[in-house]
Enzyme design. Structure first.
Site, short mmCIF file in Angstrom:
data_model
loop_
_atom_site.label_atom_id
_atom_site.label_comp_id
_atom_site.label_asym_id
_atom_site.label_seq_id
_atom_site.Cartn_x
_atom_site.Cartn_y
_atom_site.Cartn_z
CD GLU A 58 -17.15 -13.10 23.06
OE1 GLU A 58 -16.58 -12.31 23.87
OE2 GLU A 58 -18.05 -13.89 23.41
CG PHE A 120 -30.89 -13.14 28.68
CD1 PHE A 120 -30.27 -12.34 29.64
CD2 PHE A 120 -30.25 -14.30 28.27
CE1 PHE A 120 -29.04 -12.70 30.17
CE2 PHE A 120 -29.03 -14.67 28.81
CZ PHE A 120 -28.42 -13.87 29.75
CD GLN A 121 -26.44 -13.57 26.76
OE1 GLN A 121 -26.57 -14.53 26.03
NE2 GLN A 121 -25.42 -13.43 27.59
CE LYS A 170 -30.91 -21.52 21.40
NZ LYS A 170 -30.80 -21.44 22.88
CG MET A 471 2.16 7.32 20.25
SD MET A 471 3.68 7.95 19.54
CE MET A 471 3.95 6.80 18.24
C1 LIG Z 1 -7.83 0.91 22.62
C2 LIG Z 1 -6.96 2.12 22.64
N1 LIG Z 1 -6.97 2.95 23.72
C3 LIG Z 1 -6.17 4.04 23.73
C4 LIG Z 1 -5.35 4.33 22.69
C5 LIG Z 1 -4.46 5.57 22.70
N2 LIG Z 1 -3.04 5.20 22.69
C6 LIG Z 1 -2.30 5.16 21.55
S1 LIG Z 1 -0.74 4.63 21.80
C7 LIG Z 1 -0.99 4.49 23.45
C8 LIG Z 1 0.10 4.02 24.36
C9 LIG Z 1 0.42 2.58 24.17
O1 LIG Z 1 1.24 2.14 25.24
P1 LIG Z 1 2.15 0.88 25.07
O2 LIG Z 1 1.37 -0.26 24.56
O3 LIG Z 1 2.92 0.67 26.32
O4 LIG Z 1 3.11 1.30 23.87
P2 LIG Z 1 4.31 2.35 23.85
O5 LIG Z 1 3.80 3.57 23.16
O6 LIG Z 1 4.72 2.62 25.25
O7 LIG Z 1 5.37 1.66 23.06
C10 LIG Z 1 -2.30 4.85 23.79
C11 LIG Z 1 -2.83 4.89 25.18
C12 LIG Z 1 -5.40 3.45 21.58
N3 LIG Z 1 -4.68 3.65 20.47
N4 LIG Z 1 -6.19 2.35 21.60
#
Ligand SMILES: Cc1ncc(C[n+]2csc(CCOP(=O)(O)OP(=O)(O)O)c2C)c(N)n1
Ligand SMILES: [Mg+2]
Length: 558
Positions: A58, A120-121, A170, A471
């Site tokens: 979802e 439930f749910q 529901k 990042m």
């Molecule tokens: C749901 C979620 N969890 C954690 C983060 C923190 N976060 C931002 S960028 C990043 C790294 C993303 O890794 P990747 O998809 O391999 O992209 P890259 O930066 O390596 O290009 C993280 C962990 C986020 N933005 N969203």
């Protein structure tokens, strides 16, 4: 006779579908479950009319509905069951809320008689989504259903758009009532326009300015005013920067386009804003990612702020000239009132700050994106996940129109991309859809490969694989003494084998030559394609403005 007595009576489920149809909704993103069985039962009879897309999860379903909305300008409509179905939508709803995307999410709920009993749910999804919806409803009586669905579609789209949730017990789906077409009273709202005085003052500021910069955001795209924006900046010759949400409102190759401003903005763009004597913000919200240190943002500039949402005025700035109201009307007036001008010197001064380009043969993100862009340059929608690859896409893709860049700006939701690419393709079957993803993000949503495969959606997936949560790793290197805590991905996934399991063609490339070959070979295939680019782990996003610093203090390495 029973039939005569019940002649106009309809079930709640049928009323929902009828009201959606009356509002020209023909695409639904949904996932069944106990509480929505009656709605799916009614859908069974109307599946000829509705294009129903069932994802694997979802969360990604909401991202799909969100991207469908961003790229078509229509309201995205999604259905989830009660409890976990509903809670799984929360990240998607928050993502849409932050980026002002019009959605209507219909959730099933336990029957009225079981409400409040930890049934439930059962979850209080209207309670949970109050801060991340524009409005929400718990519909306890079938008599209110048509009105609520009709109003929800209107509320989601009107003014500053946003997500709306409708929770339906529901028994309300099952109950019958006489169907009455809603009157749609809200549709006659008067349109707000700023006073002639304020408009004159703004035009005078623009005409007298020596170094103006337009900062155009998502509001221009949402209100479909790209052309008027371009008319305005062309007439007065104003260099134009964009936020992520406003990308494409002026073609990136337009002589007045300055591209991205803010934390990862182009050097010349951030310096232009800092030198500017007048910022004209149009449908933009001065997010912290754009302004850096608030009291040192554009220190020499007066600010004109154009927005449909009055609550944005002076939220993150001070003492601006506010032009609140319908953007089309405001821009039309300004185009009329500003003088014809030429600002060659100002443009030259700005562009003299551009940085050098890397050698075209290097297998680095800029060249990878520009090469991909060459193959997919016309009528292409680009969706991204979140991380370095997202910033590189924003920096280097040459967007031609708005509604072509689909990215989670405000919430920064990793895992947004694949669902978004699916929704964009469903809404735009004739356009190419390219997903730019990272290895980390892709692990959050790769279950949706199932959806790509099932509906044979010819999405192009380009993964920039740096074996890292790049990042965050970059921040750890720059601001945490290279203490790489949990950001290097030591695990190894054979993505080509993973694709194979879904019947999707996958390729790994390690040089510009190989990339070129695969792009050429797959260009015209009407099926999903995955291309993994193995890039250097140390590749970084530059410029970068250290958090909390003014945007002219950008770093170009480090
Ligand atoms: C749901 C979620 N969890 C954690 C983060 C923190 N976060 C931002 S960028 C990043 C790294 C993303 O890794 P990747 O998809 O391999 O992209 P890259 O930066 O390596 O290009 C993280 C962990 C986020 N933005 N969203
Ligand atoms: Mg990565």
């Amino acid at each position: 006779m029973r039939g005569e007595y019940n002649y106009m009576k309809m079930s709640g489920s049928k009323i929902i579908l009828k009201t959606l149809r009356e509002n020209n909704v023909d695409t639904l993103f949904g996932y069944p479950g106990g509480a929505v069985i009656p709605l799916y039962d009614a859908l069974y009879d109307e599946i000829e009319y509705f294009n129903h897309i069932r994802p694997a999860h979802e969360q990604h379903m909401i991202h799909a509905a969100d991207a469908y909305a961003r790229t078509t300008g229509k309201v995205g409509v999604a259905i989830a069951t009660s409890g976990p179905g509903a809670t799984n939508t929360v990240t998607g709803i928050a993502t849409a809320y932050m980026d002002s995307v019009p959605l209507v999410v219909i959730t099933g709920q336990v029957p009225n008689m079981l409400l409040g009993k930890d049934s439930f749910q059962e979850v209080d999804i209207t309670g949970m989504t109050i801060p991340i919806t524009k409005h929400n409803y718990l519909v306890r009586k079938v008599e209110n259903l048509a009105e609520v669905v009709d109003e929800a579609l209107e509320v989601a789209a009107e003014g500053r758009p946003g997500p709306v949730l409708i929770d339906v017990p529901k028994d309300v789906f099952l109950a019958e009532t006489e169907y009455k077409k809603p009157e749609g009273k809200r549709k006659q709202k008067p349109v707000e326009v700023p006073s002639e005085d304020l408009l004159e003052r703004a035009a005078e500021l623009i005409n007298k300015s020596k170094k103006p910069v337009v900062y155009a955001g998502g509001g221009v795209r949402i209100s479909q005013n790209d052309e008027l924006l371009q008319k305005l900046v062309e007439k007065n010759d104003i260099p134009t920067a964009n936020s992520f949400m406003g990308y494409g409102t002026i073609p990136r190759e337009h002589r007045l386009s300055l591209g991205l401003v803010g934390m990862h903005g182009h050097k010349e763009t951030n310096l232009a804003v800092t030198e500017s004597d007048l910022i004209i913000a149009i449908g933009a919200r001065f997010s912290d990612r754009v302004i850096g240190k608030p009291d040192e943002f554009a220190p020499k500039a007066k600010i004109i702020h154009i927005d449909i949402d009055g609550t944005e005025i002076d939220k993150n700035t001070k003492d601006c000239v506010p032009l609140i109201g319908e953007m089309k009307k405001i821009l039309e007036k300004l185009v009329e009132k500003v003088s014809k001008n030429s600002r060659e010197d100002w443009l030259k001064e700005i562009l003299s700050n551009k940085i050098e380009e890397p050698d075209k043969s290097l297998f680095v993100p800029k060249n990878i994106l520009e090469k991909t862009n060459e193959y997919y340059s016309e009528n292409t929608i680009v969706a991204t996940d979140v991380g370095q690859h997202q910033m590189w896409t924003g920096q280097f893709w040459k967007f031609k129109k708005s509604n072509e860049f689909v990215t989670s700006g405000g919430l920064g939701t990793m895992g947004y991309g694949l669902g978004a690419a699916i929704g964009a393709k469903v809404g735009n079957p004739k356009k190419d859809v390219v997903l730019i993803t990272g290895d980390g993000s892709f692990k959050m949503n790769s279950g949706e490969l199932l959806t790509l495969a099932r509906y044979n959606l010819p999405v192009r997936m380009i993964m920039l694989n740096n074996n890292a949560l790049g990042m965050v790793r970059q921040w750890q290197r720059m601001f945490s003494n290279s203490r790489y805590s949990e950001t290097t991905n030591k695990d190894y996934v054979d993505n080509v084998k993973l694709m194979d399991a879904y019947g999707i063609k996958g390729y790994v490339v390690k040089s510009m030559k190989e990339l070129d070959k695969v792009l050429e070979k797959t260009r015209n295939l009407e099926e999903p394609i995955f291309i993994e680019c193995k890039i250097d782990q140390e590749e970084s996003v530059y410029p970068i403005v250290p958090p909390g610093r003014p945007i002219n203090e950008l770093l170009l390495n480090g």
